[in-house]
Design a protein around this motif. Structure first.
Motif, PDB file in Angstrom:
ATOM      1  N   ILE A   1      -3.446   3.325 -10.209  1.00 13.37           N
ATOM      2  CA  ILE A   1      -2.535   2.400  -9.799  1.00 13.37           C
ATOM      3  C   ILE A   1      -3.545   1.403  -8.802  1.00 13.37           C
ATOM      4  CG2 ILE A   1      -0.528   2.168  -8.229  1.00 13.37           C
ATOM      5  CD1 ILE A   1      -0.060   3.675 -10.742  1.00 13.37           C
ATOM      6  N   SER A   2      -3.355   0.165  -9.138  1.00 11.06           N
ATOM      7  CA  SER A   2      -4.150  -0.768  -8.427  1.00 11.06           C
ATOM      8  C   SER A   2      -3.258  -1.961  -7.948  1.00 11.06           C
ATOM      9  CB  SER A   2      -5.139  -1.416  -9.382  1.00 11.06           C
ATOM     10  OG  SER A   2      -4.731  -1.989 -10.445  1.00 11.06           O
ATOM     11  N   PRO A   3      -3.085  -2.347  -6.467  1.00  5.65           N
ATOM     12  CA  PRO A   3      -2.378  -3.289  -6.023  1.00  5.65           C
ATOM     13  C   PRO A   3      -3.223  -4.723  -6.339  1.00  5.65           C
ATOM     14  CG  PRO A   3      -3.456  -2.451  -4.276  1.00  5.65           C
ATOM     15  CD  PRO A   3      -3.998  -1.397  -5.446  1.00  5.65           C
TER      16      PRO A   3
ATOM     17  N   VAL B   1       2.098   1.825  -3.466  1.00  2.39           N
ATOM     18  CA  VAL B   1       1.005   2.179  -4.387  1.00  2.39           C
ATOM     19  C   VAL B   1       0.933   3.769  -4.182  1.00  2.39           C
ATOM     20  CG1 VAL B   1      -1.270   2.138  -4.555  1.00  2.39           C
ATOM     21  CG2 VAL B   1      -0.183   0.094  -4.289  1.00  2.39           C
TER      22      VAL B   1
ATOM     23  N   ILE C   1       1.929  -4.857  -8.668  1.00  2.35           N
ATOM     24  CA  ILE C   1       1.239  -3.485  -8.753  1.00  2.35           C
ATOM     25  C   ILE C   1       0.915  -3.300 -10.115  1.00  2.35           C
ATOM     26  CG2 ILE C   1       1.291  -1.224  -8.321  1.00  2.35           C
ATOM     27  CD1 ILE C   1       2.981  -1.930  -5.695  1.00  2.35           C
TER      28      ILE C   1
ATOM     29  N   ASN D   1       0.809  -1.126  -0.125  1.00  5.28           N
ATOM     30  CA  ASN D   1      -0.048  -0.115   0.149  1.00  5.28           C
ATOM     31  C   ASN D   1       0.964   1.139  -0.084  1.00  5.28           C
ATOM     32  OD1 ASN D   1      -2.286  -1.535  -0.051  1.00  5.28           O
ATOM     33  ND2 ASN D   1      -2.482  -1.513   2.100  1.00  5.28           N
TER      34      ASN D   1
END
Length: 765
Positions: free
Chosen positions: A192-194, A101, A201, A98
């Protein structure tokens, strides 16, 4: 009586009045669906009006492409040499993903990508022209207005209202503002998406140019890795500089607290080492042993002295347990004493106490005891000297031991200080060695290329097709929204209607029995080959017949009219244009066709229309002339030969017809007409317009209140009915006039009337 639950009608345009009665708080889904179906053309029209521009706008949208690259957090890269890094590698935790990210979403990274790709030169990121927009013009106008108002006010208020001056836009500020604008625009297109339960990522960038989308996604990943490597390199460089600055300080500290200084202070402080311990400790140990031995020797000597002091040399028994100290002379004397004692005992036993043989041994024994006493005294004196010497030795050893104790305490304090200095020296030496070692490691790390904790596992490729906008989905959503708006407008328009639409509403809203529903009577046109107007006329005739039948059913009994006299029926309404005159003439015609004697009296002297429906022209004399005494009843009575209906026209105009209508002459006229005719129909003006109908209402047997369908508001109808009741009028019911038959059928029965051949009345000759 509670009004029955009813269905709501629609208006002439398919509108429905709000529900009333016991079902007012219930939602009738079926009725709502029917209402919307009746308004389908209105809804479809509004939908088309709103949806077509939306579709054109959607088609004009530029397609958007999306490219994605994937990073994976790898905190354990391959090392060329096993040297710990200055910046610790990130751990494999959820908060680590996180955090990275949020770093990828940071404004600093977006700004670097903007500068790297020169997004200001891309068409979709190009700045708009320098012309001020409408909002800017409005703000400038507002500032100018506030400035003008502030100039006219006193100083305190002027300072509060005067807007602050606008800052001048310099070249540097303009460039910074442009970079900030491009950064904001790029951040809106960056996603941006984990990964779910993974260390991956995904970096996605939306752009109108597919090539730009791919380049931007790869640039974000590369810039992020470069920022991470740069952060590690900067951390290593700062650590190296700090270590270099600390080396000299550590060297001086090590020299100041070195081992040489500690060794130099040992002889002066008495901290010389022995074989196993410091010298003072060894001396104290030896002295303690000597003191113990001296105390033991003193105690033994003192015990022997006390024992010998109790010995009596003449008594051999007292000498038996005494410790003489191994003196040979005393031992020989004791042996000689024992022999003489035994000899004397034998002689006494043989010769007795007074025998001369006992004299010599007794004298020898006496001399021997004296000698033995002298020797014992000598031994005692020797033991006494020995005790004193041992005591003096104990005292001396105790004093020396106390001195050594004091010296040992001082030595212990010096040893504590020495140990502290030793620890400081060891620590300084260790810090210096560690600093030198770490400095060399960081210098090696500076020469090596830093390895990032992430790696690119999937570079962004040029997308083949757009991802948005979904024009089909947007068009469908626009259709749904437009349909909802159109439906809402139709329902609002429906709920805004306040007319009366059904017989149920007549009973619920007006509190009157609905004695008839009369459809709208259209005129026959030449362009109507299929006879729709004729069918409408047949429906109108049937409705009038039904109304007449219900009026006769309301009367009690079945006696003939001539037995009781004719009945006076007055027709009135709330406002003009509700069809009461047409209904009055039609009722009279149908009753006359049924064999009844009927007369129609036009009491609307302000706007007379009965003579137009039953005659070719206006008669010379009428009701006003009759009531004014200028004509007789026979002179004003006219017979419509076609309909066999007697008519009394309104007559000449009069400024104050209320006086004549409320006179005795009017009452006498009605009495005479009721004697001649079975039914007297009075056509009166609207109740809320003039007072003529209120004057005539008490004179009629029944008042039929006409309400125009979907036009007359229930509040107006209630007001008119209330006034009629207040003057004593007997209302026999209400009639809905000028009704749309198809819409009314939907209201009353919930379905449209069945198609096919309908029943029609014969044409009236």
């Amino acid at each position: 009586m509670e009004a029955p639950e009813h269905r709501l009608p629609s208006g002439t345009a398919g509108l429905v009045a709000p529900p009333v009665g016991s079902g007012a708080d219930k939602v009738d889904v079926k009725r709502l669906a029917q209402t919307l179906w009746r308004q389908k053309w209105l809804i479809l029209g509004i939908m088309a009006l709103l949806w077509l521009p939306a579709v054109l706008l959607i088609n004009a949208m530029t397609p958007v492409y999306s490219a994605s690259s994937v990073l994976v957090i790898d905190p354990q890269p391959n090392r060329v040499i096993n040297i710990p890094s200055v910046a610790e590698p990130m751990g494999i935790y959820l908060d680590t993903v996180n955090t990275e990210v949020e770093t990828l979403r940071s404004r600093d990274l977006a700004r670097r990508v903007v500068e790297t790709l020169s997004l200001g030169q891309e068409p979709e990121y190009a700045a708009a022209d320098g012309k001020p927009g409408l909002s800017t013009a409005l703000l400038d106008g507002g500032r100018a207005l506030l400035t003008d108002v502030a100039e006219m006010l006193p100083e305190p208020l002027a300072g509060l209202l005067t807007p602050p001056p606008r800052p001048a836009a310099g070249a540097a500020n303009g460039a910074e503002a442009e970079i900030a604008r491009l950064t904001d625009a790029f951040q809106k297109n960056l996603h941006i998406s984990p990964g779910v339960q993974s260390r991956a990522i995904r970096i996605s960038v939306d752009a109108k140019d597919p090539q730009l989308a791919a380049r931007a996604a790869n640039a974000v990943a590369s810039t992020y890795i470069a920022m991470q490597v740069e952060a590690k390199r900067n951390a290593t460089l700062k650590a190296s500089e700090w270590l270099q600055s600390r080396i000299d300080d550590l060297r001086e500290d090590m020299t100041a607290t070195g081992q040489a200084t500690i060794d130099a202070m040992r002889p002066g402080s008495g901290m010389m080492k022995g074989r196993d311990a410091p010298l003072v400790n060894e001396a104290m140990s030896a002295l303690n042993a000597q003191l113990t031995e001296a105390r033991s020797a003193h105690a033994n000597a003192l015990a022997r002295l006390r024992q010998l002091q109790t010995v009596k040399p003449a008594n051999p028994e007292s000498m038996a347990g005494a410790d003489i100290g191994g003196d040979p002379l005393i031992a020989a004397l004791r042996q000689r004493q024992a022999g003489l004692s035994a000899q004397l005992a034998e002689l006494r036993a043989q010769y007795g106490e007074r025998h001369p043989a006992l004299v010599r041994p007794t004298a020898e024994l006496r001399d021997l005891n004296a000698t033995l006493a002298t020797e014992v005294d000598r031994v005692v004196r020797g033991l006494r000297d020995e005790v004193e010497q041992q005591f003096a030795k104990v005292q001396d050893l105790t004093r020396r031991l106390e001195e050594l104790r004091n010296e040992a305490y001082s030595t212990l304090q010096a040893d504590v200080k020495l140990r502290e200095l030793q620890r400081q020296a060891d620590a300084s030496d260790d810090n210096y060695r560690r600093a030198v070692t770490r400095l060399k490691e960081t210098q090696v790390l500076q020469a090596l290329q830093m390895m990032p904790d992430v790696r690119i596992v999937s570079a962004a490729a040029v997308p083949n097709g757009p991802v948005g906008p979904g024009k089909t989905v947007l068009a469908a959503l626009a259709a749904l929204v437009c349909g909802a708006v159109a439906t809402g407008l139709a329902l609002v328009r429906t709920m805004s209607q306040r007319g009366v639409y059904s017989s149920h509403q007549v009973e619920a809203l007006l509190g009157q029995p609905a004695v008839g529903v009369v459809p709208l009577l259209g005129r026959r046109r030449k362009s109507d080959p299929d006879g729709r107007e004729e069918k409408a006329g047949g429906d109108f005739a049937e409705a009038v017949w039904r109304l007449c039948a219900r009026l006769h059913l309301v009367r009690t009994g079945a006696a003939a009219a001539t037995a009781k006299g004719g009945e006076v029926i007055m027709l009135t309404s709330s406002v003009a244009g509700e069809g009461k005159t047409t209904l009055a003439v039609a009722m009279a015609a149908f009753l006359a066709d049924a064999g009844r004697r009927v007369v129609v009296v036009d009491c609307d002297t302000r706007r007379p229309t009965v003579h137009r429906l039953l005659g070719d022209g206006r008669p010379p004399k009428g009701l006003i002339d009759l009531l004014g005494g200028d004509a007789t009843l026979d002179q004003v009575l006219a017979i419509d030969e076609r309909r066999r209906v007697a008519v009394i026209a309104a007559g000449r105009p009069n400024d104050r017809p209320q006086t004549l209508l409320g006179s005795q002459a009017m009452l006498s006229l009605l009495v005479e007409l009721s004697e001649r005719y079975d039914v007297v129909v009075l056509d009166t003006p609207p109740v809320l317009s003039v007072s003529d109908a209120l004057i005539l209402a008490p004179l009629a047997d029944r008042v039929i209140y006409v309400v125009r369908w979907a036009r007359t508001a229930s509040s107006l109808a209630n007001a008119g009915i209330k006034q009629v009741r207040q003057v004593g009028g007997r209302i026999g019911g209400a009639v809905l006039s000028m009704v749309n038959a198809r819409e009314h059928a939907n209201l009353e029965y919930g379905t449209r009337p069945p198609s096919g051949r309908s029943y029609r009345l014969r044409r009236i000759a």
